[in-house]
Design an enzyme around this catalytic site. Structure first.
Site, PDB file in Angstrom:
ATOM      1  CB  SER A 120      34.959  31.010  33.860  1.00 49.79           C
ATOM      2  OG  SER A 120      35.934  31.031  34.823  1.00 49.79           O
ATOM      3  CG  HIS A 141      31.069  33.638  36.723  1.00 49.54           C
ATOM      4  ND1 HIS A 141      30.978  34.096  35.438  1.00 49.54           N
ATOM      5  CD2 HIS A 141      32.409  33.446  36.939  1.00 49.54           C
ATOM      6  CE1 HIS A 141      32.176  34.179  34.904  1.00 49.54           C
ATOM      7  NE2 HIS A 141      33.060  33.790  35.800  1.00 49.54           N
ATOM      8  CD  GLU A 153      27.700  35.940  34.167  1.00 51.71           C
ATOM      9  OE1 GLU A 153      27.328  36.381  33.084  1.00 51.71           O
ATOM     10  OE2 GLU A 153      28.581  35.052  34.271  1.00 51.71           O
ATOM     11  CG  ASN A 191      33.551  34.266  30.766  1.00 50.12           C
ATOM     12  OD1 ASN A 191      34.162  35.323  30.643  1.00 50.12           O
ATOM     13  ND2 ASN A 191      33.707  33.465  31.796  1.00 50.12           N
TER      14      ASN A 191
HETATM   15  N1  CAA Z   1      42.120  43.796  44.483  1.00 47.40           N
HETATM   16  C1  CAA Z   1      41.541  44.798  45.148  1.00 47.40           C
HETATM   17  N2  CAA Z   1      41.452  46.048  44.675  1.00 47.40           N
HETATM   18  C2  CAA Z   1      42.003  46.278  43.475  1.00 47.40           C
HETATM   19  C3  CAA Z   1      42.642  45.289  42.722  1.00 47.40           C
HETATM   20  C4  CAA Z   1      42.688  43.984  43.287  1.00 47.40           C
HETATM   21  N3  CAA Z   1      43.250  42.965  42.653  1.00 47.40           N
HETATM   22  N4  CAA Z   1      43.072  45.825  41.573  1.00 47.40           N
HETATM   23  C5  CAA Z   1      42.716  47.102  41.583  1.00 47.40           C
HETATM   24  N5  CAA Z   1      42.064  47.380  42.732  1.00 47.40           N
HETATM   25  C6  CAA Z   1      41.476  48.652  43.121  1.00 47.40           C
HETATM   26  C7  CAA Z   1      42.556  49.654  43.415  1.00 47.40           C
HETATM   27  O1  CAA Z   1      42.971  49.580  44.753  1.00 47.40           O
HETATM   28  C8  CAA Z   1      41.860  50.960  43.096  1.00 47.40           C
HETATM   29  O2  CAA Z   1      41.053  51.374  44.190  1.00 47.40           O
HETATM   30  P1  CAA Z   1      40.894  52.941  44.566  1.00 47.40           P
HETATM   31  O3  CAA Z   1      40.390  53.617  43.319  1.00 47.40           O
HETATM   32  O4  CAA Z   1      39.920  52.939  45.688  1.00 47.40           O
HETATM   33  O5  CAA Z   1      42.246  53.389  44.927  1.00 47.40           O
HETATM   34  C9  CAA Z   1      40.900  50.602  41.967  1.00 47.40           C
HETATM   35  O6  CAA Z   1      40.715  49.192  42.041  1.00 47.40           O
HETATM   36  C10 CAA Z   1      41.456  50.978  40.621  1.00 47.40           C
HETATM   37  O7  CAA Z   1      42.729  50.349  40.493  1.00 47.40           O
HETATM   38  P2  CAA Z   1      43.991  50.994  39.816  1.00 47.40           P
HETATM   39  O8  CAA Z   1      43.928  52.490  39.933  1.00 47.40           O
HETATM   40  O9  CAA Z   1      45.198  50.304  40.318  1.00 47.40           O
HETATM   41  O10 CAA Z   1      43.907  50.558  38.305  1.00 47.40           O
HETATM   42  P3  CAA Z   1      42.773  50.743  37.255  1.00 47.40           P
HETATM   43  O11 CAA Z   1      42.013  52.001  37.441  1.00 47.40           O
HETATM   44  O12 CAA Z   1      43.435  50.452  35.972  1.00 47.40           O
HETATM   45  O13 CAA Z   1      41.744  49.555  37.581  1.00 47.40           O
HETATM   46  C11 CAA Z   1      40.967  47.400  37.188  1.00 47.40           C
HETATM   47  C12 CAA Z   1      42.153  48.240  37.629  1.00 47.40           C
HETATM   48  C13 CAA Z   1      39.818  47.557  38.177  1.00 47.40           C
HETATM   49  C14 CAA Z   1      41.431  45.958  37.211  1.00 47.40           C
HETATM   50  C15 CAA Z   1      40.520  47.877  35.761  1.00 47.40           C
HETATM   51  O14 CAA Z   1      41.631  47.897  34.899  1.00 47.40           O
HETATM   52  C16 CAA Z   1      39.450  47.015  35.143  1.00 47.40           C
HETATM   53  O15 CAA Z   1      38.273  47.144  35.459  1.00 47.40           O
HETATM   54  N6  CAA Z   1      39.845  46.117  34.224  1.00 47.40           N
HETATM   55  C17 CAA Z   1      38.925  45.198  33.575  1.00 47.40           C
HETATM   56  C18 CAA Z   1      38.679  44.028  34.492  1.00 47.40           C
HETATM   57  C19 CAA Z   1      37.736  43.046  33.900  1.00 47.40           C
HETATM   58  O16 CAA Z   1      37.206  43.169  32.801  1.00 47.40           O
HETATM   59  N7  CAA Z   1      37.495  41.982  34.659  1.00 47.40           N
HETATM   60  C20 CAA Z   1      36.650  40.877  34.220  1.00 47.40           C
HETATM   61  C21 CAA Z   1      37.516  39.820  33.645  1.00 47.40           C
HETATM   62  S1  CAA Z   1      36.558  38.478  33.066  1.00 47.40           S
HETATM   63  C22 CAA Z   1      36.317  37.534  34.431  1.00 47.40           C
HETATM   64  O17 CAA Z   1      36.832  37.737  35.475  1.00 47.40           O
HETATM   65  C23 CAA Z   1      35.396  36.405  34.224  1.00 47.40           C
HETATM   66  C24 CAA Z   1      35.953  35.133  33.900  1.00 47.40           C
HETATM   67  O18 CAA Z   1      35.316  34.150  34.172  1.00 47.40           O
HETATM   68  C25 CAA Z   1      37.199  34.961  33.123  1.00 47.40           C
END
Ligand code: CAA
Length: 294
Positions: A120, A141, A153, A191
């Site tokens: 990350s 990434h 990325e 990040n």
């Molecule tokens: N694995 C697979 N599919 C998943 C999942 C997982 N862990 N979590 C959610 N989903 C899927 C669900 O099955 C659902 O699919 P359908 O619409 O086809 O049914 C869809 O994603 C939406 O999920 P939910 O309805 O349960 O919940 P939501 O609408 O709140 O979405 C989320 C969940 C996609 C996580 C959303 O909240 C989101 O985009 N959050 C922000 C995530 C983010 O910013 N990530 C980056 C973090 S930084 C990083 O990762 C980098 C680093 O280096 C630290």
């Protein structure tokens, strides 16, 4: 450059299991390696749970889910990675551990295979330099959850050849991802911007600007973010966030990347966010509730 058919994934944690799943979904054979049976079973279990949900929701046929699962072979042995065409590491964000792992894997995996790190924040060159294939080493990434987030990325370090980089981009595109190429600078693009934002949310909380729930609700409703910043910090993992802060603070020496005291306290308590059941929120009941201990 040889065609990629088999992908090795090191680490079946939060990111590794997702990377393995999306790779198998795109038709690649996957070898998923963990340190012991317990961690491996947990990682494979996560994939199986996601697949069952996908079948229930009608996004994939049971036969398709079975075929996808069948393309993932779990192992605790590095030896099983020998014939992989691409190896992606997604182990803990700890440079000495990553270097030790690459030194070992480099001896085992066929010489023309490509290596990628899902780090990350750590500069890619440090890892590339301990292998005998620094020109075939780059960053890939992914974002959490890797099954859902569109971006990868692709990081070119000073030694990465154009040919290897192109193979990395092509691979991520085969997974259906949007690729953005970035320079090998701590935190890359996302990040670099996202981490100071989460840290500022923690500082805003410390200064009493709002409660945990208020800060999250405000950013969801006021800026259309899918999650508020403190929920996101728990989701990323506070241990991972802390490691990223340390790397970025070390690199840039700027206050905005420093761990705020509240984050330090949560880490000292062993509260790593959603994955450990407690962070800014407690994850016991149906809905998370703000951690009363903070
Ligand atoms: N694995 C697979 N599919 C998943 C999942 C997982 N862990 N979590 C959610 N989903 C899927 C669900 O099955 C659902 O699919 P359908 O619409 O086809 O049914 C869809 O994603 C939406 O999920 P939910 O309805 O349960 O919940 P939501 O609408 O709140 O979405 C989320 C969940 C996609 C996580 C959303 O909240 C989101 O985009 N959050 C922000 C995530 C983010 O910013 N990530 C980056 C973090 S930084 C990083 O990762 C980098 C680093 O280096 C630290």
């Amino acid at each position: 450059m040889a065609q990629i058919k088999t992908v090795g994934v090191l680490g079946a944690g939060l990111m590794g299991h997702g990377i393995a799943q999306v790779s198998a979904d795109a038709g690649f054979e996957v070898v998923l390696r963990e340190v012991d049976e317990e961690h491996l079973t947990k990682g494979l279990g996560r994939i199986e749970k996601q697949l069952s949900r996908a079948v229930e929701k009608g996004r994939i046929e049971q036969s398709g889910a079975d075929a996808l699962r069948g393309r993932i072979a779990g192992t605790t042995q590095y030896g099983e990675l020998a014939d992989c065409d691409l190896v992606i590491e997604a182990i803990t964000e700890n440079l000495p551990l990553k270097l030790e792992m690459w030194r070992e894997v480099d001896e085992i995996v066929k010489p023309d295979a490509l290596f990628a790190t899902n780090t990350s924040s750590l500069p890619v060159i440090n890892q590339a330099a301990v292998t005998n294939r620094a020109e075939r080493f780059f960053g890939l990434h992914f974002f959490n959850p890797a099954q859902v987030m569109k971006l990868v990325e692709v990081v070119k370090c000073v030694t990465t050849s154009d040919e290897a980089l192109a193979a990395g981009v092509a691979f991520a595109k085969q997974l259906g991802k949007l690729t953005v190429q970035t320079k090998d600078k701590a935190g890359f693009i996302v990040n670099r911007l996202l981490v100071p934002y989460m840290l500022d949310a923690i500082r805003a909380y410390e200064e009493g600007v709002g409660s945990i729930e208020e800060i999250d609700a405000a950013m969801k409703a006021g800026a259309a973010h899918p999650m508020g910043p403190l929920t996101l910090a728990d989701f990323v993992g506070l241990d991972t966030l802390g490691s990223i802060c340390d790397v970025m603070f070390d690199e840039f020496r700027e206050r905005r990347f420093a761990q705020p005291p509240t984050l330090r306290k949560l880490l000292a308590a062993g509260w790593y966010g959603k994955k450990s059941g407690k962070g800014f929120y407690e994850y016991r009941g149906e809905e998370p509730v703000a951690n009363p201990g903070i």
